[in-house]
Design an enzyme around this catalytic site. Structure first.
Site, PDB file in Angstrom:
ATOM      1  N   TYR A  98      -1.584  -0.104  10.770  1.00  0.00           N
ATOM      2  CA  TYR A  98      -2.190  -1.331   9.896  1.00  0.00           C
ATOM      3  C   TYR A  98      -1.052  -1.129   8.743  1.00  0.00           C
ATOM      4  CZ  TYR A  98      -3.880  -1.477   4.344  1.00  0.00           C
ATOM      5  OH  TYR A  98      -3.541  -1.717   3.669  1.00  0.00           O
ATOM      6  N   THR A 126       0.583  -1.169   0.059  1.00  0.00           N
ATOM      7  CA  THR A 126      -0.110  -0.151   0.380  1.00  0.00           C
ATOM      8  C   THR A 126       0.571   1.468  -0.203  1.00  0.00           C
ATOM      9  OG1 THR A 126      -2.281   1.194   1.238  1.00  0.00           O
ATOM     10  CG2 THR A 126      -0.066  -0.761   2.784  1.00  0.00           C
ATOM     11  N   ASP A 127       0.399   2.429  -0.224  1.00  0.00           N
ATOM     12  CA  ASP A 127       0.758   3.326  -0.356  1.00  0.00           C
ATOM     13  C   ASP A 127       0.696   4.021   0.922  1.00  0.00           C
ATOM     14  OD1 ASP A 127      -2.066   4.540   0.087  1.00  0.00           O
ATOM     15  OD2 ASP A 127      -1.500   6.075  -1.869  1.00  0.00           O
ATOM     16  N   GLU A 128       0.404   3.482   2.006  1.00  0.00           N
ATOM     17  CA  GLU A 128       0.307   3.840   3.520  1.00  0.00           C
ATOM     18  C   GLU A 128       1.708   4.224   3.938  1.00  0.00           C
ATOM     19  OE1 GLU A 128      -2.274   3.489   5.865  1.00  0.00           O
ATOM     20  OE2 GLU A 128      -4.195   3.915   4.396  1.00  0.00           O
ATOM     21  N   LYS A 151       1.530  -3.146   7.587  1.00  0.00           N
ATOM     22  CA  LYS A 151       2.065  -3.398   6.023  1.00  0.00           C
ATOM     23  C   LYS A 151       3.270  -3.375   5.348  1.00  0.00           C
ATOM     24  CE  LYS A 151      -0.918  -4.175   2.785  1.00  0.00           C
ATOM     25  NZ  LYS A 151      -0.898  -5.849   2.377  1.00  0.00           N
ATOM     26  N   LEU A 192     -14.634   4.573   3.405  1.00  0.00           N
ATOM     27  CA  LEU A 192     -15.394   6.416   3.108  1.00  0.00           C
ATOM     28  C   LEU A 192     -16.316   5.499   1.894  1.00  0.00           C
ATOM     29  CD1 LEU A 192     -15.592   9.108   3.914  1.00  0.00           C
ATOM     30  CD2 LEU A 192     -13.738   9.338   2.590  1.00  0.00           C
TER      31      LEU A 192
HETATM   32  P1  NAD Z   1     -10.253  -6.533   2.012  1.00  0.00           P
HETATM   33  O1  NAD Z   1     -10.009  -6.138   3.283  1.00  0.00           O
HETATM   34  O2  NAD Z   1     -11.371  -6.156   1.661  1.00  0.00           O
HETATM   35  O3  NAD Z   1     -10.189  -8.545   1.748  1.00  0.00           O
HETATM   36  C1  NAD Z   1      -9.228  -8.674   3.056  1.00  0.00           C
HETATM   37  C2  NAD Z   1      -9.455 -10.331   2.172  1.00  0.00           C
HETATM   38  O4  NAD Z   1      -8.441 -10.545   3.371  1.00  0.00           O
HETATM   39  C3  NAD Z   1     -10.806 -10.847   2.951  1.00  0.00           C
HETATM   40  O5  NAD Z   1     -11.364 -11.989   1.917  1.00  0.00           O
HETATM   41  C4  NAD Z   1     -10.447 -11.479   4.390  1.00  0.00           C
HETATM   42  O6  NAD Z   1     -11.447 -12.382   4.453  1.00  0.00           O
HETATM   43  C5  NAD Z   1      -8.694 -12.216   3.649  1.00  0.00           C
HETATM   44  N1  NAD Z   1      -8.554 -12.127   5.055  1.00  0.00           N
HETATM   45  C6  NAD Z   1      -8.385 -11.347   5.940  1.00  0.00           C
HETATM   46  N2  NAD Z   1      -7.438 -12.623   7.279  1.00  0.00           N
HETATM   47  C7  NAD Z   1      -6.804 -13.767   6.596  1.00  0.00           C
HETATM   48  C8  NAD Z   1      -5.853 -14.378   7.458  1.00  0.00           C
HETATM   49  N3  NAD Z   1      -5.440 -14.707   7.643  1.00  0.00           N
HETATM   50  N4  NAD Z   1      -5.416 -15.433   5.963  1.00  0.00           N
HETATM   51  C9  NAD Z   1      -6.330 -15.310   4.897  1.00  0.00           C
HETATM   52  N5  NAD Z   1      -7.480 -14.407   3.963  1.00  0.00           N
HETATM   53  C10 NAD Z   1      -7.805 -13.643   4.727  1.00  0.00           C
HETATM   54  O7  NAD Z   1      -9.489  -5.667   1.517  1.00  0.00           O
HETATM   55  P2  NAD Z   1      -8.637  -5.003   0.403  1.00  0.00           P
HETATM   56  O8  NAD Z   1      -9.363  -3.621   0.615  1.00  0.00           O
HETATM   57  O9  NAD Z   1      -9.453  -5.960  -0.963  1.00  0.00           O
HETATM   58  O10 NAD Z   1      -6.971  -5.373   0.401  1.00  0.00           O
HETATM   59  C11 NAD Z   1      -7.101  -5.969  -0.188  1.00  0.00           C
HETATM   60  C12 NAD Z   1      -5.176  -6.137   0.313  1.00  0.00           C
HETATM   61  O11 NAD Z   1      -4.639  -4.870  -0.840  1.00  0.00           O
HETATM   62  C13 NAD Z   1      -4.455  -5.894   1.546  1.00  0.00           C
HETATM   63  O12 NAD Z   1      -3.267  -6.329   2.068  1.00  0.00           O
HETATM   64  C14 NAD Z   1      -3.974  -3.884   1.492  1.00  0.00           C
HETATM   65  O13 NAD Z   1      -3.865  -4.081   2.382  1.00  0.00           O
HETATM   66  C15 NAD Z   1      -4.067  -4.054  -0.090  1.00  0.00           C
HETATM   67  N6  NAD Z   1      -4.335  -2.212  -0.117  1.00  0.00           N
HETATM   68  C16 NAD Z   1      -5.417  -2.126  -0.481  1.00  0.00           C
HETATM   69  C17 NAD Z   1      -6.363  -0.443  -0.354  1.00  0.00           C
HETATM   70  C18 NAD Z   1      -7.724   0.089  -0.157  1.00  0.00           C
HETATM   71  O14 NAD Z   1      -8.015   0.789  -1.171  1.00  0.00           O
HETATM   72  N7  NAD Z   1      -8.403  -0.907  -0.742  1.00  0.00           N
HETATM   73  C19 NAD Z   1      -5.338   0.288  -1.873  1.00  0.00           C
HETATM   74  C20 NAD Z   1      -3.596  -0.386  -1.267  1.00  0.00           C
HETATM   75  C21 NAD Z   1      -3.564  -1.832  -1.262  1.00  0.00           C
HETATM   76  O1  DAU Z   2      -4.188   4.443   1.026  1.00  0.00           O
HETATM   77  C1  DAU Z   2      -4.197   2.991   0.698  1.00  0.00           C
HETATM   78  C2  DAU Z   2      -5.091   2.395   2.034  1.00  0.00           C
HETATM   79  O2  DAU Z   2      -6.078   2.650   1.438  1.00  0.00           O
HETATM   80  C3  DAU Z   2      -5.819   0.574   1.949  1.00  0.00           C
HETATM   81  O3  DAU Z   2      -3.889   0.509   3.000  1.00  0.00           O
HETATM   82  C4  DAU Z   2      -6.051   0.704   3.122  1.00  0.00           C
HETATM   83  O4  DAU Z   2      -6.033  -0.141   3.066  1.00  0.00           O
HETATM   84  C5  DAU Z   2      -7.533   1.174   2.798  1.00  0.00           C
HETATM   85  O5  DAU Z   2      -9.073   1.036   3.957  1.00  0.00           O
HETATM   86  C6  DAU Z   2      -7.072   3.251   2.569  1.00  0.00           C
HETATM   87  O6  DAU Z   2      -6.741   3.545   3.554  1.00  0.00           O
HETATM   88  P1  DAU Z   2      -7.990   4.911   4.400  1.00  0.00           P
HETATM   89  O7  DAU Z   2      -7.563   4.754   6.095  1.00  0.00           O
HETATM   90  O8  DAU Z   2      -7.219   5.763   3.452  1.00  0.00           O
HETATM   91  O9  DAU Z   2      -9.088   4.751   3.890  1.00  0.00           O
HETATM   92  P2  DAU Z   2     -10.594   4.304   4.444  1.00  0.00           P
HETATM   93  O10 DAU Z   2     -11.334   4.457   3.435  1.00  0.00           O
HETATM   94  O11 DAU Z   2     -10.998   3.921   6.393  1.00  0.00           O
HETATM   95  O12 DAU Z   2     -10.089   6.333   4.565  1.00  0.00           O
HETATM   96  C7  DAU Z   2     -10.674   7.506   3.923  1.00  0.00           C
HETATM   97  C8  DAU Z   2     -10.475   8.713   4.368  1.00  0.00           C
HETATM   98  O13 DAU Z   2     -11.711   9.005   4.917  1.00  0.00           O
HETATM   99  C9  DAU Z   2      -9.185   8.851   5.551  1.00  0.00           C
HETATM  100  O14 DAU Z   2      -8.888  10.122   5.456  1.00  0.00           O
HETATM  101  C10 DAU Z   2     -10.702   9.072   6.298  1.00  0.00           C
HETATM  102  C11 DAU Z   2     -11.656   9.396   6.147  1.00  0.00           C
HETATM  103  N1  DAU Z   2     -12.764   8.591   6.607  1.00  0.00           N
HETATM  104  C12 DAU Z   2     -13.165   7.342   6.936  1.00  0.00           C
HETATM  105  C13 DAU Z   2     -13.859   6.582   7.129  1.00  0.00           C
HETATM  106  C14 DAU Z   2     -13.929   6.103   7.915  1.00  0.00           C
HETATM  107  C15 DAU Z   2     -13.695   9.690   7.391  1.00  0.00           C
HETATM  108  O15 DAU Z   2     -13.754  10.669   6.883  1.00  0.00           O
HETATM  109  N2  DAU Z   2     -14.152   9.220   8.468  1.00  0.00           N
HETATM  110  C16 DAU Z   2     -14.807   8.194   7.907  1.00  0.00           C
HETATM  111  O16 DAU Z   2     -16.046   7.758   8.742  1.00  0.00           O
END
Ligand code: NAD
Ligand code: DAU
Length: 379
Positions: A165, A140-142, A169, A205
């Site tokens: 988190y 992730t970019d985080e 990561k 969000l």
């Molecule tokens: P998500 O939470 O929707 O999905 C995660 C999946 O992993 C779920 O299906 C869950 O059941 C499974 N899981 C959790 N723990 C597990 C374990 N111990 N063994 C096997 N499976 C397990 O997450 P997402 O948003 O789809 O993100 C997927 C990946 O991409 C993550 O690694 C996250 O860090 C990364 N990522 C997400 C974003 C984003 O914006 N959502 C951006 C950059 C990177």
């Molecule tokens: O940047 C990549 C990441 O993006 C991934 O690695 C993470 O898995 C993914 O969850 C996401 O993280 P964020 O924390 O950026 O996403 P989230 O949707 O939780 O929040 C987006 C922004 O919105 C953040 O600045 C917090 C804010 N927020 C979030 C929620 C849930 C709110 O203001 N209100 C809310 O209720």
């Protein structure tokens, strides 16, 4: 025929990746491996699981027994590791779980792949690897921390995670690199910005805001709403992973993002405006609203879908201010560019949620309601 192990394939991005792979490589074998935590849902893959080339295995990446079994049962060529605890807010409540899954789970998966993929040792005692195998870590970019108002994350930006988190990561990302340095394991790492699109769990969000509007609830915006995220349509992310997996250089990191920065408050306002516009032009969608008050002309009232729903609530602890990816490397080396503009992607996403309320209800029953109550009642 190549076999792909897609861990976390029942989650948001993983399931979109399964759908992408099935249409892009119809002759490949896909093994979806997922622990089915609150974030994983087999309903998301109900059509794909009917296909002969897709197999689902319920398993935990932290369990040696589970990961070794799946490697024994299938001749895996590629691992794409999506499996993780993914929500920053939850990591603030329970950091240990994030370390267990995102660090130790990743390491266990690497070790299993090493056990099944190595075929000997070379003259310097490095393991030799079966031809063509690769492990892609979805990072992730985080991991880069937080930006001020200027600048972008490149692959050279020092790692500086802030939340439990992102710290977890980062450690996962580093242990993947360590397996490449130490054992010459063929790996690549992608670091992507915020995804949005279908099957996004409504704790994040955009889907949370959509759901709350449809339920007639307040829209919680953390702090002043000025934090910036760089949004990418999930299908574009899946295409980037496909490119990196098949064409990326071994041992390399690729940033993935779309130059699509938005403040949270702008996102929330855009979602409000878009839902209201759709309901204005296509009144049938008003039926989806939980709040069914009639206006003077007998139509379901939508005048309350406005900015008054916004509620500025207590900020996230350690809330990163801004993320912004520089995707030059993946564009130049692999020819990847995002194809979906945010304006189009957000409309597609909102229609998807309007048309798939059954999915939302399925994933938000039970535990989700407890989570929502606990997370938002004190804000
Ligand atoms: P998500 O939470 O929707 O999905 C995660 C999946 O992993 C779920 O299906 C869950 O059941 C499974 N899981 C959790 N723990 C597990 C374990 N111990 N063994 C096997 N499976 C397990 O997450 P997402 O948003 O789809 O993100 C997927 C990946 O991409 C993550 O690694 C996250 O860090 C990364 N990522 C997400 C974003 C984003 O914006 N959502 C951006 C950059 C990177
Ligand atoms: O940047 C990549 C990441 O993006 C991934 O690695 C993470 O898995 C993914 O969850 C996401 O993280 P964020 O924390 O950026 O996403 P989230 O949707 O939780 O929040 C987006 C922004 O919105 C953040 O600045 C917090 C804010 N927020 C979030 C929620 C849930 C709110 O203001 N209100 C809310 O209720």
């Amino acid at each position: 025929m190549m076999t792909y192990l897609i861990t976390g394939g029942a989650g948001f991005i993983g399931s979109n990746f399964v759908k992408h792979m099935l249409s892009a490589y119809p002759n490949s074998r896909l093994v979806v491996f997922d622990a089915l935590t609150y974030a994983g849902n087999l309903g998301t893959l109900q059509n794909e699981l009917k296909e002969e080339q897709v197999t689902f295995v319920k398993g935990d990446i932290c369990s040696k027994k589970d990961t070794e079994q799946v490697f024994k049962d299938h001749k895996i060529d590629f691992v794409v590791n999506f499996a993780a605890e993914s929500h920053v807010d939850r990591s603030i409540e329970n950091p240990q779980l994030f370390l267990e899954v995102n660090v130790l789970g990743t390491q266990n998966l690497l070790n299993t792949a090493k056990k099944f993929w190595t075929i000997g040792t070379d003259e310097n005692n490095y393991p030799t690897w079966r031809e063509g195998v690769k492990f892609l870590q979805v990072s992730t970019d985080e991991v880069y921390g937080s930006l001020g108002i200027e600048g972008f994350f490149t692959e050279e930006t020092p790692l500086d995670p802030r939340s439990p988190y992102s710290a977890a990561k980062t450690e996962g990302d580093l242990i993947v690199r360590a397996y490449n340095e130490t054992y010459k394991m063929p790996i690549t790492i992608t670091r992507c910005s915020n995804n949005y699109g279908p099957y996004h769990f409504p704790e994040k969000l955009i889907p949370l805001i959509i759901r709350n509007i449809l339920e007639g609830k307040k829209l919680p915006v953390y702090g002043d709403g000025k934090n910036v995220r760089d949004w990418l349509y999930v299908e574009d992310h899946c295409k980037a992973i496909d490119k990196v997996l098949h064409k990326g250089r071994v041992g390399e990191v690729y940033n993935v993002g779309g130059h699509n920065e938005k403040t949270n408050i702008d996102i929330v306002k855009l979602v409000i405006d878009t839902i209201r516009d759709i309901m204005d032009k296509e009144p049938k969608y008003r039926e989806v609203l939980k709040k069914q008050e009639k206006s003077a002309n007998g139509d379901i009232d939508i005048s309350w879908i406005n900015y008054d729903l916004i509620s500025f609530v207590q900020d996230r602890q350690g809330h990163d201010f801004r993320y912004a990816i520089d995707p030059t490397k993946i564009s130049n080396e692999l020819g990847w560019l995002p194809e979906t503009t945010f304006d189009k992607g957000i409309v597609k996403t909102i229609y998807w949620y309007l048309d798939n309320q059954g999915w939302v209800e399925e994933v938000t029953s039970g535990d989700y309601l407890k989570y929502y109550e606990q997370m938002y009642s004190n804000r």
